[in-house]
Motif scaffolding. Sequence first.
Motif, mmCIF file in Angstrom:
data_model
loop_
_atom_site.group_PDB
_atom_site.id
_atom_site.type_symbol
_atom_site.label_atom_id
_atom_site.label_comp_id
_atom_site.label_asym_id
_atom_site.label_seq_id
_atom_site.Cartn_x
_atom_site.Cartn_y
_atom_site.Cartn_z
ATOM 1 N N PHE A 1 5.515 27.669 -30.153
ATOM 2 C CA PHE A 1 5.145 27.696 -28.744
ATOM 3 C C PHE A 1 3.657 27.427 -28.535
ATOM 4 N N ASN A 2 3.009 26.970 -29.570
ATOM 5 C CA ASN A 2 1.600 26.594 -29.442
ATOM 6 C C ASN A 2 1.530 25.124 -29.027
ATOM 7 N N ILE A 3 1.961 24.865 -27.815
ATOM 8 C CA ILE A 3 2.090 23.491 -27.343
ATOM 9 C C ILE A 3 0.851 23.069 -26.560
ATOM 10 N N LYS A 4 0.659 21.771 -26.501
ATOM 11 C CA LYS A 4 -0.452 21.188 -25.747
ATOM 12 C C LYS A 4 0.088 20.041 -24.903
ATOM 13 N N LEU A 5 -0.593 19.813 -23.801
ATOM 14 C CA LEU A 5 -0.177 18.717 -22.940
ATOM 15 C C LEU A 5 -0.473 17.375 -23.608
ATOM 16 N N PRO A 6 0.361 16.379 -23.377
ATOM 17 C CA PRO A 6 0.156 15.066 -24.021
ATOM 18 C C PRO A 6 -1.105 14.383 -23.510
ATOM 19 N N GLY A 7 -1.571 13.414 -24.288
ATOM 20 C CA GLY A 7 -2.775 12.670 -23.923
ATOM 21 C C GLY A 7 -2.608 11.851 -22.665
ATOM 22 N N ALA A 8 -1.357 11.582 -22.265
ATOM 23 C CA ALA A 8 -1.117 10.804 -21.052
ATOM 24 C C ALA A 8 -1.620 11.521 -19.805
ATOM 25 N N VAL A 9 -1.779 12.832 -19.871
ATOM 26 C CA VAL A 9 -2.287 13.583 -18.712
ATOM 27 C C VAL A 9 -3.737 13.197 -18.440
ATOM 28 N N ASP A 10 -4.572 13.224 -19.473
ATOM 29 C CA ASP A 10 -5.971 12.838 -19.302
ATOM 30 C C ASP A 10 -6.096 11.367 -18.915
ATOM 31 N N GLU A 11 -5.246 10.537 -19.489
ATOM 32 C CA GLU A 11 -5.287 9.113 -19.147
ATOM 33 C C GLU A 11 -4.965 8.898 -17.666
ATOM 34 N N TYR A 12 -4.039 9.677 -17.145
ATOM 35 C CA TYR A 12 -3.686 9.536 -15.729
ATOM 36 C C TYR A 12 -4.887 9.847 -14.842
ATOM 37 N N TYR A 13 -5.600 10.927 -15.165
ATOM 38 C CA TYR A 13 -6.736 11.303 -14.322
ATOM 39 C C TYR A 13 -7.882 10.285 -14.458
ATOM 40 N N ASP A 14 -7.996 9.653 -15.600
ATOM 41 C CA ASP A 14 -8.992 8.583 -15.735
ATOM 42 C C ASP A 14 -8.638 7.405 -14.825
ATOM 43 N N VAL A 15 -7.369 7.050 -14.813
ATOM 44 C CA VAL A 15 -6.920 5.956 -13.946
ATOM 45 C C VAL A 15 -7.087 6.341 -12.484
ATOM 46 N N LYS A 16 -6.804 7.592 -12.145
ATOM 47 C CA LYS A 16 -6.933 8.050 -10.761
ATOM 48 C C LYS A 16 -8.382 7.966 -10.279
ATOM 49 N N ASP A 17 -9.310 8.359 -11.164
ATOM 50 C CA ASP A 17 -10.726 8.264 -10.796
ATOM 51 C C ASP A 17 -11.119 6.806 -10.508
ATOM 52 N N LYS A 18 -10.623 5.891 -11.294
ATOM 53 C CA LYS A 18 -10.929 4.472 -11.073
ATOM 54 C C LYS A 18 -10.321 3.964 -9.769
ATOM 55 N N CYS A 19 -9.094 4.445 -9.487
ATOM 56 C CA CYS A 19 -8.443 4.017 -8.246
ATOM 57 C C CYS A 19 -9.181 4.565 -7.029
ATOM 58 N N LEU A 20 -9.633 5.795 -7.103
ATOM 59 C CA LEU A 20 -10.408 6.368 -6.005
ATOM 60 C C LEU A 20 -11.713 5.591 -5.809
ATOM 61 N N ALA A 21 -12.309 5.201 -6.937
ATOM 62 C CA ALA A 21 -13.544 4.418 -6.835
ATOM 63 C C ALA A 21 -13.283 3.048 -6.234
ATOM 64 N N ALA A 22 -12.068 2.537 -6.396
ATOM 65 C CA ALA A 22 -11.716 1.221 -5.860
ATOM 66 C C ALA A 22 -11.274 1.285 -4.406
ATOM 67 N N GLY A 23 -11.259 2.467 -3.827
ATOM 68 C CA GLY A 23 -10.917 2.593 -2.418
ATOM 69 C C GLY A 23 -9.546 3.154 -2.121
ATOM 70 N N TRP A 24 -8.827 3.561 -3.136
ATOM 71 C CA TRP A 24 -7.497 4.141 -2.873
ATOM 72 C C TRP A 24 -7.648 5.550 -2.331
ATOM 73 N N GLU A 25 -6.790 5.914 -1.366
ATOM 74 C CA GLU A 25 -6.821 7.249 -0.776
ATOM 75 C C GLU A 25 -5.447 7.900 -0.941
ATOM 76 N N PRO A 26 -5.414 9.180 -1.347
ATOM 77 C CA PRO A 26 -4.123 9.871 -1.524
ATOM 78 C C PRO A 26 -3.336 9.925 -0.216
ATOM 79 N N GLY A 27 -2.045 9.662 -0.299
ATOM 80 C CA GLY A 27 -1.149 9.779 0.836
ATOM 81 C C GLY A 27 -1.168 8.630 1.793
ATOM 82 N N GLN A 28 -1.951 7.610 1.546
ATOM 83 C CA GLN A 28 -2.001 6.498 2.483
ATOM 84 C C GLN A 28 -0.758 5.624 2.371
ATOM 85 N N THR A 29 -0.401 5.007 3.483
ATOM 86 C CA THR A 29 0.767 4.129 3.502
ATOM 87 C C THR A 29 0.367 2.782 2.930
#
Length: 210
Positions: free
Chosen positions: A98-126
Amino acid sequence: MSAATEEATINPDGTFEVPPMDDADAAGSGDDDSGSGDAGEEFAEGAEEAIPKGTDPAFYLAFGFIAMVAIYIFMYRRNKKKRLMREAFFIDMDGDKFNIKLPGAVDEYYDVKDKCLAAGWEPGQTIDPAQAAANGPHRVLAQALMKRCIADIPLVTHIQKESAGMNKLYSQSMCSVKQWKTYQAAEQLVSSEVEEVRAEADEIEPCWSQ
């Protein structure tokens, strides 16, 4: 015995007078007695040979001892195997089970999200369908989230598989407090990850998590 058998004389008072035997008759009678004795001895010897001899009790003792040793070895090996399996189970719970850790894809997602926010993407927009089909921030972020979901599947499956067994062990006091807390921490980690992924999905596209 003589060829002719002499008759006995009955006296008036009821007594008998037996005529004396000659030497030939006496010798013949002795020979008959001797022959009868030899025949008896031969019969006794034949009877002894005809009676089967019994099995030595020591054989049964040795056989019983060997059987007891075999049973003891069998029980010892079976109990040892069970003990090793039980110890391995608790070692796994105390160690890496039970000594589990979250996969590396979690950190990769937040890196991509930061780039998308920098590119002008806004959460929840249509998002316009034409823009969604292009390689814009919305599509890139959605792909990163899907990759994160796929990486989380083994963790969710593992906790679901162990949940019933751990709850049963804890209810029967068959696991330590440390083991139970380790399992609870792993379960909470996975549950938080699932809820976070759902929230991120709804930010990318409303109602996407449903």
